[in-house]
Design a protein around this motif. Structure first.
Motif, PDB file in Angstrom:
ATOM      1  N   ARG A  21       0.814  -1.204   0.000  1.00 49.59           N
ATOM      2  CA  ARG A  21       0.000   0.000   0.000  1.00 49.59           C
ATOM      3  C   ARG A  21       0.856   1.266   0.000  1.00 49.59           C
ATOM      4  N   ALA A  22       2.146   1.140   0.388  1.00 47.90           N
ATOM      5  CA  ALA A  22       3.017   2.311   0.414  1.00 47.90           C
ATOM      6  C   ALA A  22       3.453   2.720  -0.990  1.00 47.90           C
ATOM      7  N   MET A  23       3.249   1.846  -1.978  1.00 46.49           N
ATOM      8  CA  MET A  23       3.699   2.140  -3.331  1.00 46.49           C
ATOM      9  C   MET A  23       2.668   2.906  -4.143  1.00 46.49           C
ATOM     10  N   THR A  24       1.412   2.894  -3.750  1.00 47.77           N
ATOM     11  CA  THR A  24       0.360   3.483  -4.565  1.00 47.77           C
ATOM     12  C   THR A  24      -0.581   4.310  -3.709  1.00 47.77           C
ATOM     13  N   LEU A  25      -1.381   5.112  -4.408  1.00 46.57           N
ATOM     14  CA  LEU A  25      -2.475   5.819  -3.757  1.00 46.57           C
ATOM     15  C   LEU A  25      -3.672   4.874  -3.656  1.00 46.57           C
ATOM     16  N   GLY A  26      -4.636   5.235  -2.818  1.00 49.50           N
ATOM     17  CA  GLY A  26      -5.860   4.447  -2.743  1.00 49.50           C
ATOM     18  C   GLY A  26      -6.646   4.541  -4.040  1.00 49.50           C
ATOM     19  N   THR A  27      -7.573   3.620  -4.252  1.00 43.81           N
ATOM     20  CA  THR A  27      -8.351   3.597  -5.491  1.00 43.81           C
ATOM     21  C   THR A  27      -9.127   4.888  -5.683  1.00 43.81           C
ATOM     22  N   GLY A  28      -9.797   5.351  -4.621  1.00 47.27           N
ATOM     23  CA  GLY A  28     -10.576   6.580  -4.722  1.00 47.27           C
ATOM     24  C   GLY A  28      -9.713   7.784  -5.045  1.00 47.27           C
ATOM     25  N   THR A  29      -8.584   7.904  -4.363  1.00 49.27           N
ATOM     26  CA  THR A  29      -7.673   9.028  -4.617  1.00 49.27           C
ATOM     27  C   THR A  29      -7.099   8.968  -6.022  1.00 49.27           C
ATOM     28  N   SER A  30      -6.752   7.777  -6.472  1.00 49.29           N
ATOM     29  CA  SER A  30      -6.206   7.616  -7.822  1.00 49.29           C
ATOM     30  C   SER A  30      -7.216   8.043  -8.876  1.00 49.29           C
ATOM     31  N   LEU A  31      -8.477   7.650  -8.706  1.00 50.57           N
ATOM     32  CA  LEU A  31      -9.510   8.024  -9.669  1.00 50.57           C
ATOM     33  C   LEU A  31      -9.759   9.528  -9.660  1.00 50.57           C
ATOM     34  N   ALA A  32      -9.702  10.137  -8.462  1.00 51.33           N
ATOM     35  CA  ALA A  32      -9.907  11.578  -8.361  1.00 51.33           C
ATOM     36  C   ALA A  32      -8.784  12.340  -9.064  1.00 51.33           C
ATOM     37  N   VAL A  33      -7.539  11.908  -8.833  1.00 50.21           N
ATOM     38  CA  VAL A  33      -6.395  12.549  -9.485  1.00 50.21           C
ATOM     39  C   VAL A  33      -6.479  12.381 -10.998  1.00 50.21           C
ATOM     40  N   LEU A  34      -6.848  11.182 -11.447  1.00 54.76           N
ATOM     41  CA  LEU A  34      -6.975  10.926 -12.878  1.00 54.76           C
ATOM     42  C   LEU A  34      -8.063  11.796 -13.501  1.00 54.76           C
ATOM     43  N   ALA A  35      -9.181  11.967 -12.795  1.00 47.41           N
ATOM     44  CA  ALA A  35     -10.263  12.804 -13.304  1.00 47.41           C
ATOM     45  C   ALA A  35      -9.809  14.250 -13.470  1.00 47.41           C
ATOM     46  N   VAL A  36      -9.063  14.751 -12.490  1.00 45.97           N
ATOM     47  CA  VAL A  36      -8.546  16.120 -12.574  1.00 45.97           C
ATOM     48  C   VAL A  36      -7.597  16.268 -13.759  1.00 45.97           C
ATOM     49  N   LEU A  37      -6.711  15.293 -13.937  1.00 45.11           N
ATOM     50  CA  LEU A  37      -5.751  15.341 -15.032  1.00 45.11           C
ATOM     51  C   LEU A  37      -6.437  15.271 -16.395  1.00 45.11           C
ATOM     52  N   LEU A  38      -7.546  14.550 -16.477  1.00 47.52           N
ATOM     53  CA  LEU A  38      -8.262  14.433 -17.740  1.00 47.52           C
ATOM     54  C   LEU A  38      -9.057  15.682 -18.083  1.00 47.52           C
ATOM     55  N   VAL A  39      -9.631  16.313 -17.073  1.00 47.11           N
ATOM     56  CA  VAL A  39     -10.545  17.430 -17.317  1.00 47.11           C
ATOM     57  C   VAL A  39      -9.833  18.779 -17.352  1.00 47.11           C
ATOM     58  N   ALA A  40      -8.778  18.952 -16.583  1.00 41.94           N
ATOM     59  CA  ALA A  40      -8.124  20.254 -16.425  1.00 41.94           C
ATOM     60  C   ALA A  40      -7.759  20.937 -17.746  1.00 41.94           C
ATOM     61  N   PRO A  41      -7.208  20.222 -18.748  1.00 41.70           N
ATOM     62  CA  PRO A  41      -6.804  20.914 -19.979  1.00 41.70           C
ATOM     63  C   PRO A  41      -7.940  21.617 -20.721  1.00 41.70           C
ATOM     64  N   VAL A  42      -9.153  21.181 -20.484  1.00 41.64           N
ATOM     65  CA  VAL A  42     -10.298  21.779 -21.186  1.00 41.64           C
ATOM     66  C   VAL A  42     -10.525  23.222 -20.740  1.00 41.64           C
ATOM     67  N   PHE A  43     -10.102  23.564 -19.535  1.00 46.39           N
ATOM     68  CA  PHE A  43     -10.428  24.871 -18.960  1.00 46.39           C
ATOM     69  C   PHE A  43      -9.241  25.826 -18.896  1.00 46.39           C
ATOM     70  N   VAL A  44      -8.100  25.455 -19.449  1.00 44.00           N
ATOM     71  CA  VAL A  44      -6.925  26.324 -19.361  1.00 44.00           C
ATOM     72  C   VAL A  44      -6.365  26.591 -20.758  1.00 44.00           C
ATOM     73  N   LYS A  45      -5.478  27.571 -20.845  1.00 43.64           N
ATOM     74  CA  LYS A  45      -4.882  27.944 -22.123  1.00 43.64           C
ATOM     75  C   LYS A  45      -3.754  26.978 -22.496  1.00 43.64           C
ATOM     76  N   ASN A  46      -3.319  27.086 -23.755  1.00 47.96           N
ATOM     77  CA  ASN A  46      -2.297  26.168 -24.260  1.00 47.96           C
ATOM     78  C   ASN A  46      -0.996  26.250 -23.475  1.00 47.96           C
TER      79      ASN A  46
END
Length: 280
Positions: A21-46
């Motif tokens: 468990r020390a090597m990875t984030l929890g499932t919920g945290t991982s999905l939240a981080v992934l969601a942010v990484l996927l959506v963030a580019p849509v709202f910011v400049k190049n």
């Protein structure tokens, strides 16, 4: 219990010292981080998208260093050299041989793996500060090696090479920066999953046994020389892929872009993120 049994027992405890468990984030945290990484580019400049891409690329290089230092306990201040080799491999293949940018990544990984594995062979006799100094010398020498006259036709010498940034495939209605960001994100996630599985595998347990106690690892039957050089090779390969992505994102490679400053920055990034903790 005999002395040999105590050493083996100590080595066994060392392998189990880092829980999964020390090597990875929890499932919920991982999905939240992934969601942010996927959506963030849509709202910011190049420009912000470009900065996020570079964040992923440097994070990939830091992860590679973490496998070497956090996984097998070998210090390295020469990651900028492997980063440079990966960047120049991609630049030369794209600009001189018209190879597709996606195909240059595995080629750069293989080239850097071979480079790192071969460098790890003489480095076997070194450890601690002596190994750090040897890799420091490699990082210091690399920019000068890239400026050599007989390589100038391929590397561009001190002027470097300009790299063409790829367009989005299949006519996708997104900018070059956004496409490259998502491409980098996919590569980063794939390598992150590979790295986690590697450290959880038999080879990963061998890395950690060597990190904690080389004598105990050897007593348990671990080929210390093989696994130490293998750790160097894997770390160099991932760093080379990061360098390839960096060359494509920046659209330019030059010897003075890969100085010892970059190597120290990557090492400090690993320390700040947490040695041995891949999400860092």
């Amino acid at each position: 219990m005999s002395a040999a049994e105590e050493v083996v027992a100590e080595g066994h405890q060392a392998v189990e010292a880092v829980p999964k468990r020390a090597m990875t984030l929890g499932t919920g945290t991982s999905l939240a981080v992934l969601a942010v990484l996927l959506v963030a580019p849509v709202f910011v400049k190049n420009f912000i998208i470009f900065q996020m891409t570079m964040l992923l690329i440097y994070g990939l290089a830091v992860l590679a260093l973490n496998i070497l230092t956090g996984g097998s306990g070998q210090f390295s201040l020469g990651q900028s050299a492997f980063y440079a080799v990966g960047a120049y491999t991609t630049a030369v293949l794209m600009e001189h041989f018209n190879v597709n940018y996606a195909l240059t990544l595995p080629i750069a990984g293989v080239v850097c793996f071979a480079f790192g594995f071969l460098f790890g062979q003489p480095a076997l006799r070194l450890s601690g500060v002596y190994l750090a100094l040897a890799t420091f010398a490699l990082a210091t020498a690399m920019p000068q090696l890239l400026k050599l006259n007989f390589l100038e036709h391929w590397t561009g010498g001190v002027q470097g090479l300009v790299v063409t940034k790829p367009d989005a495939p299949f006519g996708l209605p997104i900018s070059q920066d956004m496409w490259l960001y998502y491409f980098t994100l996919v590569v980063t996630i794939a390598i992150y999953i590979f790295s986690v599985n590697l450290l959880r595998s038999r080879s990963g347990r061998a890395f950690m046994a060597i990190r904690d106690n080389e004598i105990a690892a050897s007593a348990m039957g671990v080929d210390v020389a093989l696994y130490k050089t293998l750790a160097f090779g894997v770390s160099a390969a991932i760093t080379g892929i990061a360098g390839s992505l960096g060359a494509i994102a920046v659209q330019f490679v030059a010897p003075d872009s890969y100085t010892i400053t970059l190597a120290i920055s990557l090492f400090l990034g690993m320390v700040v993120g947490g040695v041995g903790w891949l999400p860092g």
